[in-house]
Design a protein around this motif. Structure first.
Motif, PDB file in Angstrom:
ATOM      1  N   PHE A   1       0.834  -1.199   0.000  1.00 50.67           N
ATOM      2  CA  PHE A   1       0.000   0.000   0.000  1.00 50.67           C
ATOM      3  C   PHE A   1       0.871   1.252   0.000  1.00 50.67           C
ATOM      4  CE2 PHE A   1      -2.094   3.519   2.088  1.00 50.67           C
ATOM      5  CZ  PHE A   1      -3.330   3.570   1.465  1.00 50.67           C
ATOM      6  N   PHE A   2       1.849   1.320   0.897  1.00 56.56           N
ATOM      7  CA  PHE A   2       2.679   2.523   0.990  1.00 56.56           C
ATOM      8  C   PHE A   2       3.611   2.691  -0.204  1.00 56.56           C
ATOM      9  CE2 PHE A   2       1.474   2.492   5.533  1.00 56.56           C
ATOM     10  CZ  PHE A   2       0.956   3.782   5.576  1.00 56.56           C
ATOM     11  N   ILE A   3       4.082   1.601  -0.777  1.00 59.36           N
ATOM     12  CA  ILE A   3       4.875   1.706  -2.004  1.00 59.36           C
ATOM     13  C   ILE A   3       4.010   2.298  -3.116  1.00 59.36           C
ATOM     14  CG2 ILE A   3       5.980   0.354  -3.847  1.00 59.36           C
ATOM     15  CD1 ILE A   3       6.989  -1.530  -1.550  1.00 59.36           C
ATOM     16  N   GLY A   4       2.795   1.772  -3.273  1.00 55.72           N
ATOM     17  CA  GLY A   4       1.873   2.303  -4.275  1.00 55.72           C
ATOM     18  C   GLY A   4       1.539   3.761  -4.035  1.00 55.72           C
ATOM     19  N   MET A   5       1.320   4.115  -2.779  1.00 59.78           N
ATOM     20  CA  MET A   5       1.003   5.504  -2.451  1.00 59.78           C
ATOM     21  C   MET A   5       2.174   6.424  -2.795  1.00 59.78           C
ATOM     22  SD  MET A   5      -0.501   6.916   1.119  1.00 59.78           S
ATOM     23  CE  MET A   5      -1.300   8.498   1.181  1.00 59.78           C
ATOM     24  N   GLY A   6       3.391   5.969  -2.501  1.00 60.71           N
ATOM     25  CA  GLY A   6       4.573   6.764  -2.840  1.00 60.71           C
ATOM     26  C   GLY A   6       4.700   6.966  -4.342  1.00 60.71           C
TER      27      GLY A   6
ATOM     28  N   CYS B   1       1.703   5.861 -17.338  1.00 60.28           N
ATOM     29  CA  CYS B   1       0.832   6.304 -16.244  1.00 60.28           C
ATOM     30  C   CYS B   1       1.192   5.642 -14.916  1.00 60.28           C
ATOM     31  CB  CYS B   1      -0.622   6.029 -16.600  1.00 60.28           C
ATOM     32  SG  CYS B   1      -1.158   6.827 -18.119  1.00 60.28           S
ATOM     33  N   PRO B   2       2.370   5.929 -14.365  1.00 57.04           N
ATOM     34  CA  PRO B   2       2.714   5.318 -13.081  1.00 57.04           C
ATOM     35  C   PRO B   2       1.818   5.789 -11.941  1.00 57.04           C
ATOM     36  CG  PRO B   2       4.373   6.919 -13.705  1.00 57.04           C
ATOM     37  CD  PRO B   2       3.441   6.773 -14.871  1.00 57.04           C
ATOM     38  N   ASN B   3       1.169   6.937 -12.098  1.00 57.51           N
ATOM     39  CA  ASN B   3       0.222   7.377 -11.071  1.00 57.51           C
ATOM     40  C   ASN B   3      -0.941   6.385 -10.972  1.00 57.51           C
ATOM     41  OD1 ASN B   3      -0.347   8.351 -13.712  1.00 57.51           O
ATOM     42  ND2 ASN B   3      -1.765   9.858 -12.920  1.00 57.51           N
ATOM     43  N   PHE B   4      -1.404   5.866 -12.101  1.00 55.13           N
ATOM     44  CA  PHE B   4      -2.461   4.858 -12.087  1.00 55.13           C
ATOM     45  C   PHE B   4      -1.940   3.540 -11.524  1.00 55.13           C
ATOM     46  CE2 PHE B   4      -4.734   6.913 -15.985  1.00 55.13           C
ATOM     47  CZ  PHE B   4      -5.134   7.971 -15.197  1.00 55.13           C
ATOM     48  N   ALA B   5      -0.725   3.157 -11.918  1.00 53.31           N
ATOM     49  CA  ALA B   5      -0.129   1.917 -11.404  1.00 53.31           C
ATOM     50  C   ALA B   5       0.007   1.985  -9.889  1.00 53.31           C
ATOM     51  CB  ALA B   5       1.229   1.674 -12.050  1.00 53.31           C
ATOM     52  N   GLY B   6       0.437   3.140  -9.376  1.00 49.97           N
ATOM     53  CA  GLY B   6       0.579   3.314  -7.936  1.00 49.97           C
ATOM     54  C   GLY B   6      -0.743   3.173  -7.212  1.00 49.97           C
ATOM     55  N   GLU B   7      -1.795   3.719  -7.791  1.00 44.01           N
ATOM     56  CA  GLU B   7      -3.107   3.624  -7.144  1.00 44.01           C
ATOM     57  C   GLU B   7      -3.607   2.177  -7.124  1.00 44.01           C
ATOM     58  OE1 GLU B   7      -7.366   5.882  -6.896  1.00 44.01           O
ATOM     59  OE2 GLU B   7      -5.593   6.898  -7.669  1.00 44.01           O
ATOM     60  N   ILE B   8      -3.395   1.450  -8.206  1.00 44.69           N
ATOM     61  CA  ILE B   8      -3.776   0.037  -8.233  1.00 44.69           C
ATOM     62  C   ILE B   8      -2.988  -0.727  -7.178  1.00 44.69           C
ATOM     63  CG2 ILE B   8      -3.740  -2.078  -9.617  1.00 44.69           C
ATOM     64  CD1 ILE B   8      -4.295  -0.200 -12.087  1.00 44.69           C
ATOM     65  N   LEU B   9      -1.690  -0.445  -7.055  1.00 41.69           N
ATOM     66  CA  LEU B   9      -0.865  -1.100  -6.028  1.00 41.69           C
ATOM     67  C   LEU B   9      -1.365  -0.793  -4.625  1.00 41.69           C
ATOM     68  CD1 LEU B   9       2.925  -0.849  -6.966  1.00 41.69           C
ATOM     69  CD2 LEU B   9       1.576  -2.900  -6.519  1.00 41.69           C
ATOM     70  N   GLU B  10      -1.766   0.453  -4.396  1.00 35.77           N
ATOM     71  CA  GLU B  10      -2.301   0.816  -3.078  1.00 35.77           C
ATOM     72  C   GLU B  10      -3.442  -0.119  -2.692  1.00 35.77           C
ATOM     73  OE1 GLU B  10      -3.082   5.014  -1.934  1.00 35.77           O
ATOM     74  OE2 GLU B  10      -2.381   5.419  -3.982  1.00 35.77           O
ATOM     75  N   TRP B  11      -4.410  -0.251  -3.595  1.00 35.44           N
ATOM     76  CA  TRP B  11      -5.603  -1.020  -3.262  1.00 35.44           C
ATOM     77  C   TRP B  11      -5.339  -2.515  -3.268  1.00 35.44           C
ATOM     78  CZ3 TRP B  11      -7.910   1.861  -0.370  1.00 35.44           C
ATOM     79  CH2 TRP B  11      -8.035   3.214  -0.620  1.00 35.44           C
ATOM     80  N   LEU B  12      -4.355  -2.967  -4.029  1.00 36.29           N
ATOM     81  CA  LEU B  12      -3.938  -4.368  -3.942  1.00 36.29           C
ATOM     82  C   LEU B  12      -3.329  -4.627  -2.568  1.00 36.29           C
ATOM     83  CD1 LEU B  12      -3.460  -7.163  -5.152  1.00 36.29           C
ATOM     84  CD2 LEU B  12      -1.284  -6.275  -6.057  1.00 36.29           C
ATOM     85  N   GLY B  13      -2.496  -3.713  -2.101  1.00 38.83           N
ATOM     86  CA  GLY B  13      -1.917  -3.840  -0.755  1.00 38.83           C
ATOM     87  C   GLY B  13      -2.983  -3.851   0.320  1.00 38.83           C
ATOM     88  N   PHE B  14      -3.989  -2.993   0.173  1.00 39.27           N
ATOM     89  CA  PHE B  14      -5.091  -2.983   1.137  1.00 39.27           C
ATOM     90  C   PHE B  14      -5.831  -4.316   1.123  1.00 39.27           C
ATOM     91  CE2 PHE B  14      -9.553  -2.213   2.241  1.00 39.27           C
ATOM     92  CZ  PHE B  14      -9.396  -1.705   3.521  1.00 39.27           C
ATOM     93  N   ALA B  15      -6.060  -4.861  -0.066  1.00 33.28           N
ATOM     94  CA  ALA B  15      -6.758  -6.151  -0.164  1.00 33.28           C
ATOM     95  C   ALA B  15      -5.945  -7.257   0.511  1.00 33.28           C
ATOM     96  CB  ALA B  15      -7.026  -6.504  -1.624  1.00 33.28           C
ATOM     97  N   ILE B  16      -4.644  -7.242   0.314  1.00 35.46           N
ATOM     98  CA  ILE B  16      -3.788  -8.241   0.956  1.00 35.46           C
ATOM     99  C   ILE B  16      -3.851  -8.084   2.472  1.00 35.46           C
ATOM    100  CG2 ILE B  16      -1.389  -8.988   1.282  1.00 35.46           C
ATOM    101  CD1 ILE B  16      -0.966  -8.211  -1.722  1.00 35.46           C
TER     102      ILE B  16
END
Length: 181
Positions: A72-77, A116-131
């Motif tokens: 989540f925090f990696i994606g947010m960063g 679009c790394p901003n979109f990739a980061g947001e997807i990673l955030e929510w993947l981290g939250f799901a995990i």
């Protein structure tokens, strides 16, 4: 934390010359975010009885929560950094004339392979939250929704960049997810 950044910090950091956002878009975002937040909290607090930010007694679950929070925090960063690069394109290129709308190719570490790394980061955030939330149904549904919304938008942005700029970097072959899309 994501919504504090997206709803308060991000708008305050936007350039004054940015295009205005229609009120219906703002109200739709507020309604969707409120509903999503309610579903996530209700499920974790009343159905699963799991607080994703509290480490449980299970060692395996501890690791899962820590990995999820880290992702989540990696994606947010990635999201915050990339939004900053995009937000500052005009000021870095000395384009202060609000009557002329010029576009520039974003550059930066996360823009090397994808548009679009901003979109990739947001997807990673929510993947981290799901995990971290033990793959609760609402969190998995939200990852799927986020990806199904942002990947097509990213592909459209990627195509626009390639059509707009002859000098668009040839090594930037993917829109949102390196080696996939």
């Amino acid at each position: 934390m994501h919504y504090v950044n997206r709803a308060i910090i991000y708008p305050l950091r936007m350039n004054r010359s940015s295009q205005p956002v229609p009120l219906v878009v703002i109200l739709s975002a507020v309604a969707f975010t409120a509903l999503n937040g309610y579903l996530q909290c209700f499920y974790l607090g009343h159905i699963e009885k799991l607080n994703p930010l509290t480490i449980s007694a299970s060692g395996v679950h501890n690791l899962q929560v820590l990995v999820g929070i880290s992702i989540f925090f990696i994606g947010m960063g990635i999201n915050i950094y990339s939004d900053g690069v995009l937000r500052n394109l005009r000021s870095q290129n000395k384009d202060t004339n609000a009557t002329t709308r010029r576009y520039y190719i974003p550059k930066g570490v996360f823009f090397t392979l994808i548009s679009c790394p901003n979109f990739a980061g947001e997807i990673l955030e929510w993947l981290g939250f799901a995990i971290a939330s033990n793959f609760s149904l609402p969190s998995v549904a939200f990852v799927c929704y986020t990806a199904s919304n942002l990947v097509p938008r990213g592909i459209a942005h990627h195509e626009w960049y390639k059509n707009k700029f002859e000098e668009y970097p040839s090594e930037r072959k993917w829109a949102v997810i390196p080696f996939i899309a």
